[in-house]
Design an enzyme around this catalytic site. Structure first.
Site, PDB file in Angstrom:
ATOM      1  N   HIS A   1     -15.858  35.674 -28.345  1.00 40.69           N
ATOM      2  CA  HIS A   1     -16.623  34.626 -27.930  1.00 40.69           C
ATOM      3  C   HIS A   1     -15.733  33.627 -27.189  1.00 40.69           C
ATOM      4  CE1 HIS A   1     -16.996  32.184 -31.816  1.00 40.69           C
ATOM      5  NE2 HIS A   1     -16.028  32.179 -31.335  1.00 40.69           N
TER       6      HIS A   1
ATOM      7  N   HIS B   1      -7.610  36.828 -34.394  1.00 41.27           N
ATOM      8  CA  HIS B   1      -7.112  35.983 -33.792  1.00 41.27           C
ATOM      9  C   HIS B   1      -6.778  34.825 -34.747  1.00 41.27           C
ATOM     10  CE1 HIS B   1     -11.252  34.472 -33.420  1.00 41.27           C
ATOM     11  NE2 HIS B   1     -11.025  33.410 -32.660  1.00 41.27           N
TER      12      HIS B   1
ATOM     13  N   HIS C   1     -18.719  25.450 -33.229  1.00 43.62           N
ATOM     14  CA  HIS C   1     -17.410  24.838 -33.424  1.00 43.62           C
ATOM     15  C   HIS C   1     -17.351  23.337 -33.520  1.00 43.62           C
ATOM     16  CE1 HIS C   1     -17.084  28.938 -31.813  1.00 43.62           C
ATOM     17  NE2 HIS C   1     -15.926  29.330 -32.190  1.00 43.62           N
TER      18      HIS C   1
ATOM     19  N   GLU D   1     -14.419  35.278 -38.565  1.00 46.08           N
ATOM     20  CA  GLU D   1     -15.876  35.095 -37.637  1.00 46.08           C
ATOM     21  C   GLU D   1     -16.245  36.654 -37.765  1.00 46.08           C
ATOM     22  OE1 GLU D   1     -14.649  31.708 -34.449  1.00 46.08           O
ATOM     23  OE2 GLU D   1     -14.456  33.865 -33.575  1.00 46.08           O
TER      24      GLU D   1
END
Ligand code: DHB
Ligand code: FE
Length: 279
Positions: free
Chosen positions: A12, A193, A59, A240
Site C-alpha cells: 500500500h 520493507h 498509520h 504488515e
C-alpha cells in the site's frame, strides 16, 4: 447466505497514491507498477463484488499513540480520506456496509475476538491506495467497503497465527449473514520493507517469493513466523504481512491462485500482489 468468493493482497505504498493523484503513472518509474495491476482491474470489474472487507493498518491517521486497538472494524456508512500531511487524497469517500459490518462485529466478538467498534473514522493510504490500484480513478468506488484495521505500528502486533484465526472467524461471520452478498477480502501492506534505522531500504525478495508460494498452498506454515522473524527477515514494516493472513484465513483451505505480481523497489518497499479465488 453471504459468501466470500475471493481474496486479494497488495502493498500500500503511499507514493503510489501520489503518483496517481499527480498524473505520473506514465513515467518510466511508474509504468511497470501500474502495468502489473491491469489484469487485476479487469478481474475485479468482472467479479463485481457486492462488498469488500479491506484489512489494513492505520498509520497514526485515525488512531494516535493515545488509543491503539489491536483489531478494529469500521461500522459507519462512510469513511472520508484522511489528511496525511498534504491534504486528503482527492479520491471518493469510501462508502461502508454498516449492516454487514455490525454483523461481523457481533459474530467475531461472540466468537471471542476482541474487536473495537468504530463508528467514525478517516481512512489513510493503507486503505485508499489498494482501492486505487484495483479500481483506478472512478467518480465513486464501485463497491462498499468494510475497513478492518490491525495494529502493526506499535509493538506488540497480533501474531500471524491469531490473524489467520481471525480470518476463519470472519468467514464464519460472513456465512451466517442472511443476505445473498458476494464478498471479496483484501489483505494489504507489506511486502518486505524497512523505513527507518541503519537497515532502512531493506528488501528481501527470497522471503517475499516464499511467502507468496506458501500463502496459496500452505498458509498454516506462515502462521508459525514470529514477529521477531518478520522483523529480521522482512524489515521492521514487513510485519504488515500478518494482514495477508487474515485475508487468507477468510478463504477456503484450497484456493486457486489466478494472478501474482512482484516488483522492486517501489519507494522503499517491495511491492507484492496476489489474487486467490475460492474453489
Ligand atoms: C512506504 C511503505 C509503507 O507501507 C508505508 O506505510 C509508508 C511508506 C514506503 O515504501 O515508502
Ligand atoms: Fe504501511
Amino acid at each position: 447466505m453471504a459468501r466470500i468468493v475471493a481474496g486479494t493482497a497488495m502493498s500500500h505504498v503511499p507514493a503510489i497514491g501520489a503518483a496517481i493523484d499527480n498524473g505520473k503513472t506514465g513515467e518510466p518509474y511508474w509504468q511497470p507498477v501500474f502495468k502489473g495491476f491491469e489484469f487485476s482491474k479487469r478481474w475485479i470489474a468482472e467479479l463485481k463484488p457486492d462488498v469488500a472487507i479491506v484489512v489494513y493498518n492505520d498509520h497514526a491517521s485515525a488512531f494516535s499513540l493515545e488509543i491503539i486497538p489491536t483489531f478494529a472494524i469500521g461500522c459507519a456508512d462512510a469513511f472520508p480520506p484522511a489528511d496525511e500531511g498534504w491534504g486528503p487524497r482527492r479520491v471518493p469517500v469510501v462508502k461502508g456496509h454498516s449492516e454487514l459490518a455490525w454483523h461481523i462485529a457481533q459474530s467475531t466478538i461472540l466468537d471471542e475476538f476482541d474487536m473495537t467498534i468504530v463508528n467514525k473514522m478517516e481512512v489513510d493510504h493503507g486503505l485508499t491506495v489498494p482501492l486505487s490500484l484495483m479500481c483506478g480513478t472512478p467518480a465513486e468506488w464501485p463497491f462498499p467497503v468494510i475497513p478492518l484495521c490491525v495494529n502493526v505500528v506499535q509493538y506488540p502486533p497480533p501474531t500471524g497465527h491469531r490473524c489467520h484465526m481471525l480470518g476463519h472467524a470472519i468467514r464464519r461471520a460472513v456465512e451466517s449473514f442472511d443476505k445473498d452478498l458476494r464478498v471479496v477480502v483484501f489483505g494489504t501492506g507489506g511486502m518486505s520493507h524497512q523505513l527507518q534505522g541503519p537497515r532502512a531500504g531493506l528488501i528481501n525478495k527470497e522471503f517475499d517469493y516464499a511467502f507468496l508460494d506458501s500463502l496459496t498452498r500452505d498458509p498454516v506454515a506462515l502462521t508459525k513466523i514470529t514477529p521477531l522473524e518478520y522483523l529480521r527477515e522482512s524489515g521492521s514494516e514487513g510485519i504488515e504481512l500478518v494482514m495477508w493472513l487474515i485475508m487468507r484465513g477468510a478463504l477456503n483451505d484450497r484456493v486457486e491462485e489466478v494472478y501474482r505480481f512482484h516488483h522492486v523497489p517501489v519507494s522503499n518497499c517491495a511491492l507484492g500482489h496476489i489474487i486467490l479465488e475460492n474453489r
